[in-house]
Scaffold this active site. Structure first.
Site, PDB file in Angstrom:
ATOM      1  N   ARG A  23     -16.030 -12.311   7.569  1.00 49.71           N
ATOM      2  CA  ARG A  23     -16.450 -12.595   6.221  1.00 49.71           C
ATOM      3  C   ARG A  23     -17.693 -13.572   6.522  1.00 49.71           C
ATOM      4  NH1 ARG A  23     -13.563  -8.681   5.638  1.00 49.71           N
ATOM      5  NH2 ARG A  23     -12.240  -8.186   3.874  1.00 49.71           N
TER       6      ARG A  23
ATOM      7  N   SER B 275     -10.380  -9.281  -2.530  1.00 56.46           N
ATOM      8  CA  SER B 275      -9.581 -10.448  -2.015  1.00 56.46           C
ATOM      9  C   SER B 275     -10.344 -11.815  -2.419  1.00 56.46           C
ATOM     10  CB  SER B 275      -9.812 -10.560  -0.255  1.00 56.46           C
ATOM     11  OG  SER B 275      -9.287  -9.413   0.171  1.00 56.46           O
TER      12      SER B 275
ATOM     13  N   GLU C   2     -12.663 -16.627  -0.692  1.00 56.81           N
ATOM     14  CA  GLU C   2     -13.588 -15.773  -0.092  1.00 56.81           C
ATOM     15  C   GLU C   2     -14.842 -15.452  -1.119  1.00 56.81           C
ATOM     16  OE1 GLU C   2     -14.517 -11.513   0.066  1.00 56.81           O
ATOM     17  OE2 GLU C   2     -12.680 -11.621   1.327  1.00 56.81           O
TER      18      GLU C   2
HETATM   19  N1  EPU Z   1       0.836  -9.019   2.254  1.00 54.45           N
HETATM   20  C1  EPU Z   1       2.014  -9.375   1.625  1.00 54.45           C
HETATM   21  N2  EPU Z   1       1.932  -9.561   0.231  1.00 54.45           N
HETATM   22  C2  EPU Z   1       0.742  -9.286  -0.442  1.00 54.45           C
HETATM   23  C3  EPU Z   1      -0.142  -8.832   0.346  1.00 54.45           C
HETATM   24  C4  EPU Z   1      -0.025  -8.588   1.838  1.00 54.45           C
HETATM   25  O1  EPU Z   1       3.185  -9.761   2.100  1.00 54.45           O
HETATM   26  O2  EPU Z   1       0.841  -9.467  -1.680  1.00 54.45           O
HETATM   27  C5  EPU Z   1       0.808  -8.565   3.844  1.00 54.45           C
HETATM   28  C6  EPU Z   1       1.286  -7.290   4.111  1.00 54.45           C
HETATM   29  O3  EPU Z   1       2.491  -6.951   4.100  1.00 54.45           O
HETATM   30  C7  EPU Z   1       0.616  -7.210   5.460  1.00 54.45           C
HETATM   31  C8  EPU Z   1      -0.435  -8.346   5.377  1.00 54.45           C
HETATM   32  O4  EPU Z   1      -0.262  -9.084   4.286  1.00 54.45           O
HETATM   33  O5  EPU Z   1       1.627  -7.359   6.478  1.00 54.45           O
HETATM   34  C9  EPU Z   1      -1.910  -7.875   5.335  1.00 54.45           C
HETATM   35  O6  EPU Z   1      -2.102  -6.971   3.994  1.00 54.45           O
HETATM   36  P1  EPU Z   1      -3.208  -6.181   3.784  1.00 54.45           P
HETATM   37  O7  EPU Z   1      -3.212  -5.007   4.778  1.00 54.45           O
HETATM   38  O8  EPU Z   1      -3.093  -5.522   2.488  1.00 54.45           O
HETATM   39  O9  EPU Z   1      -4.614  -6.622   4.203  1.00 54.45           O
HETATM   40  P2  EPU Z   1      -5.128  -8.224   3.824  1.00 54.45           P
HETATM   41  O10 EPU Z   1      -5.093  -9.098   5.074  1.00 54.45           O
HETATM   42  O11 EPU Z   1      -4.393  -8.863   2.576  1.00 54.45           O
HETATM   43  C10 EPU Z   1      -7.465  -7.520   4.198  1.00 54.45           C
HETATM   44  C11 EPU Z   1      -8.869  -7.851   3.514  1.00 54.45           C
HETATM   45  C12 EPU Z   1      -9.262  -6.815   2.674  1.00 54.45           C
HETATM   46  C13 EPU Z   1      -9.082  -5.268   3.195  1.00 54.45           C
HETATM   47  C14 EPU Z   1      -7.741  -5.142   3.803  1.00 54.45           C
HETATM   48  C15 EPU Z   1      -7.530  -4.117   4.501  1.00 54.45           C
HETATM   49  C16 EPU Z   1      -9.430 -10.065   3.867  1.00 54.45           C
HETATM   50  C17 EPU Z   1      -9.488 -11.205   2.946  1.00 54.45           C
HETATM   51  N3  EPU Z   1      -8.880  -9.008   2.962  1.00 54.45           N
HETATM   52  O12 EPU Z   1      -6.651  -7.726   3.379  1.00 54.45           O
HETATM   53  O13 EPU Z   1     -10.475  -6.640   1.983  1.00 54.45           O
HETATM   54  O14 EPU Z   1      -9.229  -4.156   2.203  1.00 54.45           O
HETATM   55  O15 EPU Z   1      -7.561  -6.082   4.751  1.00 54.45           O
HETATM   56  O16 EPU Z   1      -8.187  -4.055   5.741  1.00 54.45           O
HETATM   57  O17 EPU Z   1      -9.618 -10.099   4.843  1.00 54.45           O
HETATM   58  C18 EPU Z   1     -11.716  -7.798   0.244  1.00 54.45           C
HETATM   59  O18 EPU Z   1     -12.225  -8.569   1.248  1.00 54.45           O
HETATM   60  O19 EPU Z   1     -12.057  -7.821  -0.918  1.00 54.45           O
HETATM   61  C19 EPU Z   1     -10.756  -6.920   0.636  1.00 54.45           C
HETATM   62  C20 EPU Z   1     -10.130  -6.034  -0.334  1.00 54.45           C
END
Ligand code: EPU
Length: 337
Positions: free
Chosen positions: A162, A237, A333
């Site tokens: 990012r 995010s 972000e």
């Molecule tokens: N998790 C929780 N609680 C929550 C959300 C997530 O425990 O409320 C845990 C999930 O269980 C999982 C981990 O966190 O083990 C990761 O969650 P997720 O796969 O949903 O991805 P993220 O890391 O929360 C990132 C990106 C998203 C992208 C997703 C999928 C960033 C800041 N965000 O989210 O990007 O869609 O991976 O690749 O890196 C964005 O940038 O606007 C965005 C939506």
């Protein structure tokens, strides 16, 4: 080209925040953009793309220039690859669907990300195991100061998680006008390594998934977790996932052995901020019209008439509580204006 005054930006930011621009103009070609930059040399300017990664906390006391350059075309191809150029104002998701319709591979995992093409390099957008830097070749930009055209090759963009030069050394100096991606015409590299995608494809019995199958899987996962800005204002995010030194992480992990994490290098670990925020008790909470989404704690939402300041307060509360509980600072972000 017409300049509007005291212009509402509510429909120009995906959070749906009511804020006014002192002056507003939409530009539809590089020539129009050059003209307005030249004419308004002395004025304060604010460049607006798709408005999908910002939180407006106040009116904008400047000339807002909305980049609305349209068009996409193939600029080069060989048997294996195609070089596609898109103008900055194309909607990202529509552009991705267009590439998939032509059976061009590389962007499918980034289906349904809100925003316009021109802003994708700024924060090296990414999702489901793919980032823009994986297919990005170059982008064209124009200097705000004296309207010079400059081309940035991938190596010059300093892409990181990012991150890019456009958020750092080159901040506020350039307007990106078009982007070139190198996509596959055959032997597509289908990337289903991200757990949810493989599971979604298996559920639909897609054993040899096409680009369209992957895109559909991503779309359905995103729809299940992330709110549609047309229905519920949000900016994806709100926070970045924090990256910790392994040595620091290990101390915290001893106290919270259930913490989720991904090793990203020999020395660094990434922790999902969504998990930290959920553990801090914020998931699904609502404070007036500002809230934290019920399916993804990383996403702050506007239930209707929240002000940017109210959403910012919630974000600060989250940061403080997460810091108190885990000793981890989570960084926004989204650009707070
Ligand atoms: N998790 C929780 N609680 C929550 C959300 C997530 O425990 O409320 C845990 C999930 O269980 C999982 C981990 O966190 O083990 C990761 O969650 P997720 O796969 O949903 O991805 P993220 O890391 O929360 C990132 C990106 C998203 C992208 C997703 C999928 C960033 C800041 N965000 O989210 O990007 O869609 O991976 O690749 O890196 C964005 O940038 O606007 C965005 C939506």
């Amino acid at each position: 080209m017409e300049i509007q005054h005291h212009f509402s930006l509510k429909n120009y930011n995906t959070f749906g925040i009511e804020a006014k621009a002192k002056q507003f103009i939409a530009v539809h070609s590089t020539e129009e953009l050059k003209d307005i930059l030249e004419q308004k040399k002395a004025d304060k300017k604010f460049i607006l793309g798709g408005g999908s990664n910002m939180l407006l906390t106040k009116d904008i006391d400047a000339l807002v220039i909305h980049i609305d350059l349209k068009g996409k075309n193939i600029i080069k191809e060989n048997d294996d690859f195609v070089w596609v150029e898109s103008q900055a104002g194309e909607n990202w998701h529509e552009f991705v669907l267009w590439t998939i319709d032509q059976d061009f591979g590389g962007l499918e995992n980034m289906s349904l990300i809100p925003g316009n093409v021109g802003t994708t390099p700024v924060q090296n957008i990414g999702a489901y195991g793919t980032e823009i830097k994986d297919t990005f070749v170059s982008c064209q930009a124009i200097t705000i100061e004296n309207q010079e055209i400059k081309s940035f090759l991938k190596e010059e963009c300093n892409f990181g998680y990012r991150e890019s030069i456009f958020k750092n050394d080159a901040k506020d100096q350039y307007i990106i006008t078009s982007v070139v991606f190198k996509l596959t015409k055959k032997n597509h590299k289908i990337n289903t390594s991200y757990g949810d995608i493989a599971a979604e494809l298996a559920r639909n019995n897609r054993t040899e998934p096409t680009l369209k199958d992957v895109s559909n899987a991503v779309i359905s996962i995103r729809r299940s977790k992330l709110p549609d800005p047309k229905e519920l204002g949000n900016s994806g995010s709100f926070f970045k996932n924090p990256i910790l030194l392994k040595s620091d992480f290990e101390k915290i992990y001893q106290q919270f052995p259930e913490m989720k994490y991904y090793e990203i290098s020999e020395t660094e670990v990434k922790v999902p901020a969504g998990w930290l925020i959920e553990q801090a008790g914020f998931k699904g909470k609502r404070f007036g019209d500002a809230g934290i989404h019920k399916n993804q704690a990383l996403v702050l939402v506007n239930y209707g008439n929240a002000t940017g300041a109210e959403i910012l307060n919630v974000s600060k509360d989250i940061q403080e509580t997460v810091f108190k509980k885990f000793g981890i600072h989570i960084e926004a972000e989204v650009n707070v204006i």
